[in-house]
Design a protein around this motif. Structure first.
Motif, short mmCIF file in Angstrom:
data_model
loop_
_atom_site.label_atom_id
_atom_site.label_comp_id
_atom_site.label_asym_id
_atom_site.label_seq_id
_atom_site.Cartn_x
_atom_site.Cartn_y
_atom_site.Cartn_z
N SER A 91 4.15 -32.77 -17.21
CA SER A 91 4.92 -32.99 -18.43
C SER A 91 4.92 -31.75 -19.32
CB SER A 91 4.34 -34.19 -19.20
OG SER A 91 5.02 -34.40 -20.40
N LYS A 92 3.75 -31.14 -19.48
CA LYS A 92 3.66 -29.91 -20.28
C LYS A 92 4.46 -28.78 -19.65
CE LYS A 92 -0.85 -30.85 -22.42
NZ LYS A 92 -2.25 -30.39 -22.57
N LEU A 95 -10.00 -35.84 -14.68
CA LEU A 95 -10.38 -35.80 -16.09
C LEU A 95 -11.85 -35.40 -16.22
CD1 LEU A 95 -8.55 -39.01 -17.31
CD2 LEU A 95 -7.77 -36.65 -17.44
N THR A 146 -3.06 -39.24 -13.44
CA THR A 146 -2.84 -39.12 -14.88
C THR A 146 -2.86 -37.65 -15.30
OG1 THR A 146 -3.86 -41.28 -15.28
CG2 THR A 146 -3.70 -39.78 -17.15
N LYS A 147 -3.85 -36.90 -14.78
CA LYS A 147 -3.94 -35.47 -15.11
C LYS A 147 -2.72 -34.72 -14.58
CE LYS A 147 -5.77 -31.53 -16.37
NZ LYS A 147 -6.99 -31.05 -15.72
N GLU A 148 -2.28 -35.05 -13.36
CA GLU A 148 -1.10 -34.40 -12.80
C GLU A 148 0.14 -34.65 -13.67
OE1 GLU A 148 -0.58 -34.10 -8.32
OE2 GLU A 148 -1.92 -35.82 -8.48
N LEU A 149 0.29 -35.90 -14.14
CA LEU A 149 1.43 -36.23 -14.99
C LEU A 149 1.39 -35.45 -16.30
CD1 LEU A 149 1.62 -40.10 -14.45
CD2 LEU A 149 3.38 -38.43 -13.84
N VAL A 150 0.20 -35.31 -16.87
CA VAL A 150 0.05 -34.56 -18.12
C VAL A 150 0.42 -33.09 -17.90
CG1 VAL A 150 -1.61 -33.73 -19.84
CG2 VAL A 150 -1.66 -36.12 -19.11
N VAL A 151 -0.13 -32.50 -16.82
CA VAL A 151 0.14 -31.09 -16.52
C VAL A 151 1.63 -30.88 -16.26
CG1 VAL A 151 -0.26 -29.23 -14.86
CG2 VAL A 151 -2.18 -30.63 -15.64
N ASP A 169 -7.10 -41.35 -12.29
CA ASP A 169 -7.36 -40.28 -13.25
C ASP A 169 -6.71 -38.97 -12.80
OD1 ASP A 169 -8.75 -41.95 -14.88
OD2 ASP A 169 -10.75 -41.25 -14.31
N ARG A 192 -3.76 -28.79 -11.27
CA ARG A 192 -2.97 -30.03 -11.26
C ARG A 192 -3.82 -31.23 -10.89
NH1 ARG A 192 2.61 -29.46 -11.31
NH2 ARG A 192 3.41 -27.35 -11.01
#
Length: 325
Positions: A151-152, A115, A144-149, A141, A111
């Protein structure tokens, strides 16, 4: 008046007056003027590069830098708040949603990995405030990575949920007593002091203090399997079988509003708070069972409370105080 200079003439054995040519005088004057100009220019350049002399442009840049630092400080505080919310969402995702659907938890190392790119922040180096800008950029960053993880992960959970609506309806997902009716969350799950023996023992549920007669709600869809007082210590109590391995127990009721064999929906009133059985004061003792094993009810209050309320209840539930039964 300029000084008259002489030199000794050894041939004539006499002092002779030195005559300076006008052209030579002009040359000396020009050389002196040039040296003075160069010295003045050098001094001005040195002065400009010292902290003791600021031009209007320098002052403007200094103000812009201070504003930049202030904005980065405010951004850092906002990211701290966002990070707190993300941690609460991640905790629910790992300990609630993914547990429900038998999915592996997502470790923090994934999480919060940020990046990729070894030289990602190299362009930010070499400036007066490089460390400030680089640290803030790195934190952004990571978020941002936490939000992407996340969200998926939620997309994955949503797909599972669409196929398991009955399963979701059966899960005990709300508090059995509404927040506005609570006096306080008296005791949580875990080892607590027994109010009668004053000895620590395992407290298998959560105690919610409320006035006698306060409505108690079914926390998930299911069938009432018991509505009696035959179990020792629980007094008037109700057991609901939700299916999928889930059961809930509601103890010390003053009276019932459901009966054995009745099918109930999440949010239906099934009884009222009391102090029957082994109870020190009016309250509801609430338990959640999964596959015949008692589990912490705290992990199942996602349906009707906010993240802030969840954090507050978790704080109270983890205090090692005295239970009421």
């Amino acid at each position: 008046m300029s000084k008259v200079k002489y030199y000794y003439d050894s041939e004539n054995l006499a002092y002779t007056k030195i005559k300076t040519r006008k052209r030579k005088k002009i040359g000396f004057f020009m050389l002196f003027a040039l040296a003075s100009a160069l010295f003045g220019l050098l001094s001005f350049v040195v002065l400009l590069n010292t902290p003791y002399f600021e031009t209007p442009k320098d002052k403007l840049q200094a103000r812009e830098i201070e504003n930049l630092k202030l904005n980065y400080s405010l951004l850092d505080k906002k990211m701290e708040q966002v990070n707190g919310v993300m941690e609460a969402i991640a905790e629910r995702d790992n300990n609630l949603y993914r547990v429900y659907f038998n999915k592996a938890v997502i470790p923090d190392s994934v999480r919060r990995a940020g990046l990729p790119g070894v030289d990602r922040y190299k362009l930010l180096e070499g400036y007066d405030n490089s460390q400030l800008v680089a640290n803030t950029t790195k934190r952004m960053d990571v978020l941002t990575k936490e939000l992407v993880v996340q969200s998926k992960s939620l997309d994955e959970i949503l797909k599972l949920a669409e196929a398991k609506s009955d399963f979701l309806a059966a899960i005990p997902a709300i508090q059995p007593v509404r927040n506005e009716n609570l006096k306080r969350m008296a005791s949580g799950f875990g080892y607590r002091t027994d109010p009668f023996t004053k000895v620590k023992k395992m407290h298998k549920g959560m105690d919610f203090t409320a006035q006698t007669g306060t409505p108690i709600y079914a926390t998930g869809d299911g069938v009432v399997t018991r509505a009696d007082n035959s179990a020792s210590g629980y007094g008037n109590h109700i057991v609901i079988r939700h299916g999928f391995g889930y059961e809930t127990l509601y103890a010390h009721l003053s009276k019932y509003k459901s009966r054995a064999g009745q099918r109930v929906k999440r949010g239906d009133v099934i009884g009222y708070v009391g102090s029957t059985g082994r109870s020190e004061a009016p309250h509801l003792h609430y338990e959640v069972h999964k596959d015949s094993k008692v589990v912490n009810p705290l992990n199942f209050y996602y349906g009707n409370i906010s993240a802030a309320e969840y954090v507050a209840i978790a704080h109270l539930a983890n205090q090692e105080n005295q239970s009421l039964d």
